[in-house]
Scaffold this motif. Structure first.
Motif, mmCIF file in Angstrom:
data_model
loop_
_atom_site.group_PDB
_atom_site.id
_atom_site.type_symbol
_atom_site.label_atom_id
_atom_site.label_comp_id
_atom_site.label_asym_id
_atom_site.label_seq_id
_atom_site.Cartn_x
_atom_site.Cartn_y
_atom_site.Cartn_z
ATOM 1 N N LYS B 11 0.741 -1.255 -0.076
ATOM 2 C CA LYS B 11 0.117 0.067 0.104
ATOM 3 C C LYS B 11 0.880 1.170 0.006
ATOM 4 O O LYS B 11 0.544 2.278 -0.536
ATOM 5 C CB LYS B 11 -1.233 -0.005 1.063
ATOM 6 N N ASN B 12 1.863 1.532 0.810
ATOM 7 C CA ASN B 12 2.709 2.484 0.931
ATOM 8 C C ASN B 12 4.195 2.051 1.246
ATOM 9 O O ASN B 12 4.325 0.775 1.684
ATOM 10 C CB ASN B 12 2.397 3.656 1.877
ATOM 11 N N ALA B 13 5.018 2.925 1.325
ATOM 12 C CA ALA B 13 6.419 2.662 1.738
ATOM 13 C C ALA B 13 6.350 1.748 3.465
ATOM 14 O O ALA B 13 7.363 1.169 3.885
ATOM 15 C CB ALA B 13 7.376 3.834 2.011
ATOM 16 N N ALA B 53 0.699 -0.407 -9.070
ATOM 17 C CA ALA B 53 1.629 0.943 -9.480
ATOM 18 C C ALA B 53 2.817 0.431 -9.938
ATOM 19 O O ALA B 53 3.390 -0.585 -9.137
ATOM 20 C CB ALA B 53 1.748 1.695 -8.030
ATOM 21 N N PHE B 54 3.151 0.874 -11.078
ATOM 22 C CA PHE B 54 4.490 0.363 -11.559
ATOM 23 C C PHE B 54 5.184 1.897 -12.552
ATOM 24 O O PHE B 54 4.398 2.455 -12.935
ATOM 25 C CB PHE B 54 4.310 -0.673 -12.579
ATOM 26 N N ASP B 55 6.494 1.560 -12.439
ATOM 27 C CA ASP B 55 7.157 2.745 -12.934
ATOM 28 C C ASP B 55 7.283 2.730 -14.432
ATOM 29 O O ASP B 55 7.523 1.428 -15.058
ATOM 30 C CB ASP B 55 8.582 2.730 -12.559
ATOM 31 N N HIS B 56 7.024 3.623 -15.004
ATOM 32 C CA HIS B 56 7.204 3.639 -16.715
ATOM 33 C C HIS B 56 7.270 5.055 -17.408
ATOM 34 O O HIS B 56 6.359 5.945 -16.592
ATOM 35 C CB HIS B 56 6.008 2.923 -17.311
ATOM 36 N N ASP B 57 7.694 5.452 -18.373
ATOM 37 C CA ASP B 57 7.784 6.751 -19.050
ATOM 38 C C ASP B 57 7.866 6.495 -20.484
ATOM 39 O O ASP B 57 6.866 6.689 -21.069
ATOM 40 C CB ASP B 57 8.986 7.390 -18.511
ATOM 41 N N CYS B 58 9.151 6.272 -21.030
ATOM 42 C CA CYS B 58 9.604 6.629 -22.558
ATOM 43 C C CYS B 58 8.679 5.217 -23.362
ATOM 44 O O CYS B 58 8.186 5.510 -24.403
ATOM 45 C CB CYS B 58 10.864 6.751 -22.881
ATOM 46 N N ARG B 59 8.818 3.964 -22.648
ATOM 47 C CA ARG B 59 8.637 2.985 -23.274
ATOM 48 C C ARG B 59 9.386 2.409 -24.415
ATOM 49 O O ARG B 59 8.567 2.002 -25.359
ATOM 50 C CB ARG B 59 7.048 2.683 -23.423
ATOM 51 N N GLU B 60 10.532 3.095 -24.601
ATOM 52 C CA GLU B 60 11.234 3.016 -25.698
ATOM 53 C C GLU B 60 12.809 2.371 -25.369
ATOM 54 O O GLU B 60 13.714 2.403 -26.024
ATOM 55 C CB GLU B 60 11.438 4.256 -26.630
ATOM 56 N N PRO B 101 9.383 -5.707 -7.083
ATOM 57 C CA PRO B 101 10.000 -4.406 -7.103
ATOM 58 C C PRO B 101 11.509 -4.857 -7.049
ATOM 59 O O PRO B 101 11.899 -5.800 -6.547
ATOM 60 C CB PRO B 101 9.406 -3.603 -6.084
ATOM 61 N N PHE B 102 12.310 -3.883 -7.746
ATOM 62 C CA PHE B 102 13.710 -4.077 -7.362
ATOM 63 C C PHE B 102 14.011 -4.097 -5.723
ATOM 64 O O PHE B 102 13.554 -2.934 -5.342
ATOM 65 C CB PHE B 102 14.582 -2.674 -8.090
ATOM 66 N N ARG B 103 14.811 -4.764 -5.457
ATOM 67 C CA ARG B 103 14.968 -4.984 -3.964
ATOM 68 C C ARG B 103 16.407 -4.481 -3.597
ATOM 69 O O ARG B 103 17.363 -5.066 -4.048
ATOM 70 C CB ARG B 103 14.867 -6.432 -3.312
ATOM 71 N N ALA B 104 16.411 -3.411 -2.721
ATOM 72 C CA ALA B 104 17.725 -3.112 -2.162
ATOM 73 C C ALA B 104 17.247 -1.925 -0.942
ATOM 74 O O ALA B 104 16.211 -1.483 -1.248
ATOM 75 C CB ALA B 104 18.637 -2.495 -3.184
ATOM 76 N N ASN B 105 17.867 -2.096 -0.103
ATOM 77 C CA ASN B 105 17.633 -1.131 1.092
ATOM 78 C C ASN B 105 17.699 0.312 0.660
ATOM 79 O O ASN B 105 17.096 1.101 1.017
ATOM 80 C CB ASN B 105 18.586 -1.157 2.292
ATOM 81 N N ALA B 106 18.580 0.509 -0.322
ATOM 82 C CA ALA B 106 18.850 2.017 -0.925
ATOM 83 C C ALA B 106 17.881 2.241 -2.089
ATOM 84 O O ALA B 106 17.649 3.231 -2.323
ATOM 85 C CB ALA B 106 20.266 1.952 -1.630
ATOM 86 N N PHE B 107 16.932 1.329 -2.523
ATOM 87 C CA PHE B 107 15.849 1.412 -3.216
ATOM 88 C C PHE B 107 14.587 1.144 -2.433
ATOM 89 O O PHE B 107 13.859 0.179 -2.823
ATOM 90 C CB PHE B 107 15.888 0.614 -4.465
ATOM 91 N N PRO B 108 14.142 2.012 -1.706
ATOM 92 C CA PRO B 108 12.944 1.550 -0.791
ATOM 93 C C PRO B 108 11.565 1.704 -1.586
ATOM 94 O O PRO B 108 11.531 2.351 -2.526
ATOM 95 C CB PRO B 108 12.758 2.717 0.377
ATOM 96 N N VAL B 109 10.730 0.647 -1.233
ATOM 97 C CA VAL B 109 9.413 0.639 -2.128
ATOM 98 C C VAL B 109 8.399 1.741 -1.749
ATOM 99 O O VAL B 109 8.676 2.097 -0.377
ATOM 100 C CB VAL B 109 8.859 -0.676 -1.714
ATOM 101 N N ILE B 110 8.028 2.505 -2.516
ATOM 102 C CA ILE B 110 7.032 3.597 -2.332
ATOM 103 C C ILE B 110 5.736 2.971 -2.373
ATOM 104 O O ILE B 110 4.779 3.150 -1.558
ATOM 105 C CB ILE B 110 7.062 4.660 -3.532
ATOM 106 N N LYS B 111 5.563 1.978 -3.499
ATOM 107 C CA LYS B 111 4.166 1.729 -3.423
ATOM 108 C C LYS B 111 4.172 0.371 -4.490
ATOM 109 O O LYS B 111 4.665 0.592 -5.697
ATOM 110 C CB LYS B 111 2.998 2.704 -3.859
ATOM 111 N N ASP B 112 3.562 -0.637 -4.029
ATOM 112 C CA ASP B 112 3.632 -1.886 -5.011
ATOM 113 C C ASP B 112 5.209 -2.155 -5.736
ATOM 114 O O ASP B 112 5.938 -2.605 -5.350
ATOM 115 C CB ASP B 112 2.619 -1.611 -6.269
#
Lengths: 223, 248
Positions: B11-13, B53-60, B101-112
């Motif tokens: 749900k959230n961090a 929720a997932f990250d995406h932008d250019c899709r290229e 999600p990518f897992r690492a303490n330095a990459f904390p999950v924001i949502k999903d």
């Protein structure tokens, strides 16, 4: 320079330097042990020299023991830090898709080698220390006037279970070296046009040296 | 194609996440992986449920925004691509796909499946730049002759899109491939040599402070990198760092 060991790159460098030292020692240890296959007298003389020459005993030997301790402690420090860097593990993780089993399990192959060192010290190093520094007998001779080293070696490899443990440990040593050799060069920044050749040499080293030790153990068991 | 998706929902961090199973049907092999997730989300919205929720932008395959750990690998089973370039033809009818999600303490999950990769930005801020005086007497970069080999290597290093697959694939969560690419792209060029010493020291220091792990040279990062960034860059960074430490 002062904080180099506090950095991830510095720790890698220190780990690699101790690995180089241990890999050179391994060649020297093998070179003396293989003499036992060809000539008992030459092996006895070489062993006596190594066991009594002050430079080896009081300079190289303490450095070697410190090198082993440092390599193990630093390996543990790196492992703990690395595990702590990912507190939530993946539900599905496919490590085989991108890396070798050896590269992912250095801590386990290293731990088996360390356990083996305990047995090896119990078999050879502690008795030597007792005779030389507690009993004060630096002659290296048995009651019959012959050197004790070759007889001691053969006596230890009579027991089939001990031989099996030694062989198993050397298999783990090979697995450790298959990644460790090239990894040490990468850690000190050596990745260039010679790297491919070096990797091939590293694989040969990682197989030939442990296989040689296995041969020596089996040779003395069956002879 | 009929698939079973096992997706990390959080749900959230601060919330505790878990894997939730979703059956999905009507997926074509020519669809991209993100299009497949779009279809799932349309279904969820229609049912009145919260979309994934997932990250995406250019899709290229350019921006490095899409992440996702798919069936145990960053960006899925194909090599040299980002998740937006992954096609559903890589899967078979009836497959179960784990999406995390990518897992690492330095990459904390924001949502999903969305993670915070701003630690990479902070590493860049620590030294991933050159200071140029633009007062009017600056030499045009194209007027400075550069060895072809160095120019090519600098360019290859500069193709790193900072997606974080190196961290996600590494069993130690090490960011050394990313940092080494950023160090290398400057270290190889005359413009970057001026600040080379402080750059590598500051970037490695920031990397360590962010809580990334130590590299043990497994090479997983190089295999999973969508841009094929080479381990040679890590060796170069090691040399740069040791040389800078001796100077410092």
């Amino acid at each position: 320079m002062s904080g180099i060991l506090n950095s991830s790159v510095g720790r890698k460098f220190a780990m690699a330097l101790s690995a180089f030292f241990l890999m050179i020692f391994l060649v020297q240890h093998f070179a003396i042990n293989i003499l036992s296959v060809f000539s008992a007298d030459t092996f006895n003389e070489a062993s006596h020299f190594m066991g009594t020459f002050w430079v080896v005993q009081y300079i190289f030997q303490p450095i070697l023991i410190l090198g082993v301790i440092f390599h193990f402690v630093m390996g543990m420090v790196l492992e703990i830090r690395n595990r702590n860097a990912r507190k939530i593990a993946y539900v599905k993780y496919n490590g085989n898709a991108n890396s070798t089993w050896m590269s992912r399990n250095m801590i386990y192959t290293g731990a088996v080698i360390l356990l083996f060192l305990g047995l090896h010290f119990y078999d050879f190093w502690f008795p030597e220390i007792e005779v030389k520094f507690i009993d004060g007998d630096m002659s290296g001779l048995l009651a019959n006037g012959e050197y004790r080293y070759f007889e001691h070696l053969q006596h230890k490899f009579v027991d089939v279970w001990r031989v099996a443990l030694y062989c198993l440990a050397f298999v783990f040593l090979a697995l450790h070296l298959l990644h460790g050799f090239s990894s040490a060069f990468q850690s000190v920044g050596a990745n260039n046009k010679y790297t491919r050749g070096l990797r091939g040499f590293g694989k040969a080293y990682a197989i030939i040296i442990p296989l040689g030790f296995i041969f020596i153990a089996l040779y003395h068991h069956f002879n | 194609m009929k698939l079973t998706l096992k997706i990390w929902r959080q749900k959230n961090a601060d919330a505790k996440g878990q894997i939730v199973e979703y059956p999905i049907d009507g997926i074509e092999g020519d669809m991209s992986f993100l299009e497949m997730l779009d279809i799932l989300n349309e279904d969820l919205i229609t049912k009145g449920e919260e979309p994934v929720a997932f990250d995406h932008d250019c899709r290229e395959g350019i921006c490095g925004m899409c992440s996702l750990h798919i069936n145990g690998e960053p960006h899925g089973p194909d090599k040299g691509i980002t998740t937006c370039q992954l096609h559903m033809r890589m899967f078979k009818d009836g497959d179960t796909i784990f999406i995390e999600p990518f897992r690492a303490n330095a990459f904390p999950v924001i949502k999903d499946l969305v993670v915070d990769r701003s630690s990479f930005d902070r590493i860049q801020h620590a030294g991933g730049f050159i200071s140029v005086n633009t007062s009017g007497n600056t030499i045009d970069a194209n007027a400075i002759p550069i060895n072809k080999h160095d120019a090519d290597e600098a360019f290859e290093a500069a193709t790193c899109i900072g997606c974080g697959a190196c961290v996600a694939s590494c069993k130690n969560s090490s960011a050394m491939l990313f940092v080494s690419a950023k160090v290398s792209q400057f270290a190889l060029l005359p413009q970057g040599k001026i600040e080379a010493t402080e750059r590598v020291l500051n970037m490695v220091k920031q990397m360590d402070e962010e809580g990334f792990g130590n590299c043990t040279n497994t090479g997983a990062c190089e295999v999973e990198c969508p841009k094929g960034i080479s381990l040679e860059n890590i060796a170069r960074m090691n040399r740069e760092y040791l040389s800078a430490s001796l100077k410092g």
